[in-house]
Design an enzyme around this catalytic site. Structure first.
Site, mmCIF file in Angstrom:
data_model
loop_
_atom_site.group_PDB
_atom_site.id
_atom_site.type_symbol
_atom_site.label_atom_id
_atom_site.label_comp_id
_atom_site.label_asym_id
_atom_site.label_seq_id
_atom_site.Cartn_x
_atom_site.Cartn_y
_atom_site.Cartn_z
ATOM 1 N N ARG A 28 0.821 -1.225 0.000
ATOM 2 C CA ARG A 28 0.000 0.000 0.000
ATOM 3 C C ARG A 28 0.847 1.264 0.000
ATOM 4 N NH1 ARG A 28 -5.646 -0.650 1.341
ATOM 5 N NH2 ARG A 28 -6.149 -2.621 0.333
ATOM 6 N N ARG A 32 -3.751 6.449 0.333
ATOM 7 C CA ARG A 32 -4.307 7.679 0.910
ATOM 8 C C ARG A 32 -3.356 8.485 1.775
ATOM 9 N NH1 ARG A 32 -9.424 4.630 2.986
ATOM 10 N NH2 ARG A 32 -7.710 3.157 3.073
ATOM 11 N N ARG A 41 -7.582 11.271 -6.212
ATOM 12 C CA ARG A 41 -8.834 10.655 -5.748
ATOM 13 C C ARG A 41 -9.960 11.665 -5.610
ATOM 14 N NH1 ARG A 41 -11.880 7.920 -4.600
ATOM 15 N NH2 ARG A 41 -11.799 6.699 -2.699
ATOM 16 N N ASP A 77 -6.446 -3.593 -7.668
ATOM 17 C CA ASP A 77 -6.999 -4.133 -6.424
ATOM 18 C C ASP A 77 -7.214 -5.631 -6.596
ATOM 19 O OD1 ASP A 77 -8.238 -2.971 -3.721
ATOM 20 O OD2 ASP A 77 -9.317 -4.760 -4.326
ATOM 21 N N TYR A 154 -14.085 -12.721 0.445
ATOM 22 C CA TYR A 154 -14.855 -11.544 0.019
ATOM 23 C C TYR A 154 -16.055 -11.954 -0.836
ATOM 24 C CZ TYR A 154 -11.493 -8.146 1.779
ATOM 25 O OH TYR A 154 -10.710 -7.374 2.599
HETATM 26 O O1 CP3 Z 1 0.165 0.453 -3.269
HETATM 27 C C1 CP3 Z 1 -0.346 -0.687 -3.350
HETATM 28 O O2 CP3 Z 1 -0.204 -1.541 -2.460
HETATM 29 C C2 CP3 Z 1 -1.034 -1.076 -4.635
HETATM 30 C C3 CP3 Z 1 -2.427 -1.046 -4.694
HETATM 31 C C4 CP3 Z 1 -3.321 -1.996 -3.909
HETATM 32 C C5 CP3 Z 1 -4.652 -1.647 -3.590
HETATM 33 N N1 CP3 Z 1 -5.260 -2.728 -3.042
HETATM 34 C C6 CP3 Z 1 -5.316 -0.352 -3.874
HETATM 35 C C7 CP3 Z 1 -6.353 0.090 -2.934
HETATM 36 C C8 CP3 Z 1 -3.114 -3.300 -3.457
HETATM 37 C C9 CP3 Z 1 -1.861 -4.150 -3.483
HETATM 38 C C10 CP3 Z 1 -4.349 -3.752 -2.912
HETATM 39 C C11 CP3 Z 1 -4.555 -5.113 -2.384
HETATM 40 C C12 CP3 Z 1 -5.769 -5.404 -1.617
HETATM 41 N N2 CP3 Z 1 -7.025 -4.922 -1.806
HETATM 42 C C13 CP3 Z 1 -5.818 -6.340 -0.573
HETATM 43 C C14 CP3 Z 1 -4.655 -7.186 -0.102
HETATM 44 C C15 CP3 Z 1 -3.717 -6.410 0.736
HETATM 45 C C16 CP3 Z 1 -4.221 -6.106 2.109
HETATM 46 O O3 CP3 Z 1 -4.280 -4.911 2.432
HETATM 47 O O4 CP3 Z 1 -4.505 -7.058 2.813
HETATM 48 C C17 CP3 Z 1 -7.131 -6.364 -0.072
HETATM 49 C C18 CP3 Z 1 -7.635 -7.192 1.083
HETATM 50 C C19 CP3 Z 1 -7.892 -5.470 -0.881
HETATM 51 C C20 CP3 Z 1 -9.343 -5.192 -0.784
HETATM 52 C C21 CP3 Z 1 -9.584 -3.788 -0.431
HETATM 53 N N3 CP3 Z 1 -9.395 -2.718 -1.285
HETATM 54 C C22 CP3 Z 1 -10.066 -3.287 0.792
HETATM 55 C C23 CP3 Z 1 -10.384 -4.130 2.008
HETATM 56 C C24 CP3 Z 1 -10.165 -1.907 0.660
HETATM 57 C C25 CP3 Z 1 -10.734 -0.935 1.657
HETATM 58 C C26 CP3 Z 1 -9.875 -0.751 2.808
HETATM 59 C C27 CP3 Z 1 -8.950 0.397 2.591
HETATM 60 O O5 CP3 Z 1 -7.745 0.227 2.804
HETATM 61 O O6 CP3 Z 1 -9.470 1.462 2.249
HETATM 62 C C28 CP3 Z 1 -9.698 -1.560 -0.628
HETATM 63 C C29 CP3 Z 1 -9.581 -0.209 -1.171
HETATM 64 C C30 CP3 Z 1 -8.255 0.162 -1.746
HETATM 65 N N4 CP3 Z 1 -7.505 -0.579 -2.611
HETATM 66 C C31 CP3 Z 1 -7.574 1.370 -1.504
HETATM 67 C C32 CP3 Z 1 -6.372 1.325 -2.243
HETATM 68 C C33 CP3 Z 1 -5.301 2.376 -2.359
HETATM 69 C C34 CP3 Z 1 -8.111 2.470 -0.610
HETATM 70 C C35 CP3 Z 1 -7.983 3.798 -1.144
HETATM 71 C C36 CP3 Z 1 -9.082 4.565 -1.707
HETATM 72 O O7 CP3 Z 1 -10.270 4.466 -1.371
HETATM 73 O O8 CP3 Z 1 -8.662 5.432 -2.495
#
Ligand code: CP3
Length: 344
Positions: A28, A32, A41, A77, A154
């Site tokens: 990540r 944000r 965003r 994602d 999920y």
């Molecule tokens: O920089 C990076 O790591 C690359 C991008 C990336 C995202 N999601 C973008 C994202 C990666 C590698 C992921 C993987 C991901 N997505 C996982 C596995 C890693 C982990 O954290 O366990 C999971 C479980 C998800 C599913 C997911 N996507 C969730 C649960 C959420 C909401 C929770 C949160 O952190 O907001 C997301 C949203 C998400 N995916 C965001 C980002 C940057 C949040 C940002 C936004 O709303 O702009």
């Protein structure tokens, strides 16, 4: 000695080769906590950023420019394959992902449509091509996908979960449909990962973020064969594969046995203990607590040093957090960690 352009220090560590300094990147690292990400965003939804290859490539590069990390992770994602699978995917502010047609009945597994990741996830592959081309040669692009268990959780829950009650009920009550679902997901993500490598990713990471909710016995019986299949297909991409999970301490040997050139661990296990369980033939990634970046600088520095000391300078350690960067993290703390890891 600076790393040779075709042999980044991150890739050298994946292969257990010595490096000048410990390589570091962050799960990540695009997200944000970065003002330039928040600025984008304001104008685009998360799914728009993922679907538009130019934007996804731009976000992929943001942390590289800011932080001086040794690898870039593709902006996408793990839940994107749910769109072609017909499950329906939305992200609601503050609540995370929502799956509009979750799998609650075995008949839904048999009815899942065939998915061709080369076509239906082509926008991710295009983002990988663009990002790979734009990155400096010593900063490889990491492609990624969700592991069969974490994706199934999920798909079945329809959202994040604390207990994974629906997931486990389905697993215990409908074992045939469970295995059919994980087989489908394993084939899909395994092929998708190999395609990301063909598109320019020079390493791949499989995220089994929530697998630690299982007992070791259930991991072995219900999950391991499917993860092994996904990792074997990913390996056909010909680049190193990182197998990441959290809460895996109790079954790290089995987790590592499923595959991966690099095993990613969280902070609930000391790095040296984890490496011992994984064995010396595998590289290790981790494992600073993401909350450590909220600590005062001297505390953070001590925690970084502890991780490095436990790796003991042995080839094959990739410094990372034990899970993703928290949104409230100060950018300066992330920058400091990179400097300390590189400076020793
Ligand atoms: O920089 C990076 O790591 C690359 C991008 C990336 C995202 N999601 C973008 C994202 C990666 C590698 C992921 C993987 C991901 N997505 C996982 C596995 C890693 C982990 O954290 O366990 C999971 C479980 C998800 C599913 C997911 N996507 C969730 C649960 C959420 C909401 C929770 C949160 O952190 O907001 C997301 C949203 C998400 N995916 C965001 C980002 C940057 C949040 C940002 C936004 O709303 O702009």
């Amino acid at each position: 000695m600076p790393p040779a352009p075709d042999r980044s220090r991150f890739l050298a560590a994946c292969r257990l080769e010595p490096t000048d300094v410990t390589p570091v990147w962050f799960m990540r690292q695009a997200g944000r906590y970065l003002p330039e990400y928040r600025a984008l965003r304001e104008r685009h939804t998360l799914l728009e950023l993922c679907h538009e290859p130019d934007l996804a490539a731009e976000v992929t590069l943001q942390p590289v420019n800011r932080l001086g990390v040794d690898a870039a992770i593709l902006f996408a994602d793990i839940l994107l394959p749910f769109e072609p699978l017909g499950l329906g995917l939305t992200f609601t502010a503050g609540e995370g992902p929502q799956i509009t047609r979750p799998i609650r009945d075995p008949s839904q597994v048999a009815a899942l449509p065939p998915v061709d990741p080369a076509a239906e996830l082509g926008f991710v592959l295009e983002a990988a091509r663009l990002a790979a081309r734009a990155l400096p040669p010593e900063v490889p692009l990491i492609g990624f996908a969700g592991a069969p268990f974490t994706l199934a959780s999920y798909a079945i829950e329809g959202e994040g979960s604390r207990t994974f009650a629906r997931t486990k009920r389905f697993m215990y009550a409908e074992p045939a449909a469970w295995h059919a679902l994980l087989e489908r997901l394993a084939e899909l993500v395994g092929r998708y990962l190999a395609l990301q490598a063909a598109a320019g990713a020079r390493a791949l990471q499989l995220f089994d973020s929530w697998v630690g909710c299982l007992s070791p016995q259930d991991y072995t019986a219900y999950v391991l064969p499917h993860t092994r299949r996904a990792l074997a297909l990913a390996a056909e991409g010909g680049v190193p594969v990182i197998h990441f999970g959290t809460g895996t301490t109790a079954f790290l040997g089995e987790f590592a046995a499923a595959g991966g050139d690099v095993i990613g661990v969280d902070w609930r296990v000391p790095l040296d203990v984890a490496w011992q369980a994984v064995g010396p033939t595998r590289a290790i990634q981790g494992n600073l607590d993401p909350a450590a970046l909220l600590a005062p600088a001297p505390v953070l520095r001590t925690l970084v040093r502890d991780v490095l000391a436990r790796a003991g300078g042995r080839p094959g350690h990739i410094f990372n957090l034990g899970h993703g960067v928290l949104p409230e993290t100060p950018v300066a703390a992330v920058q400091a960690v990179v400097e300390w890891v590189h400076g020793g």
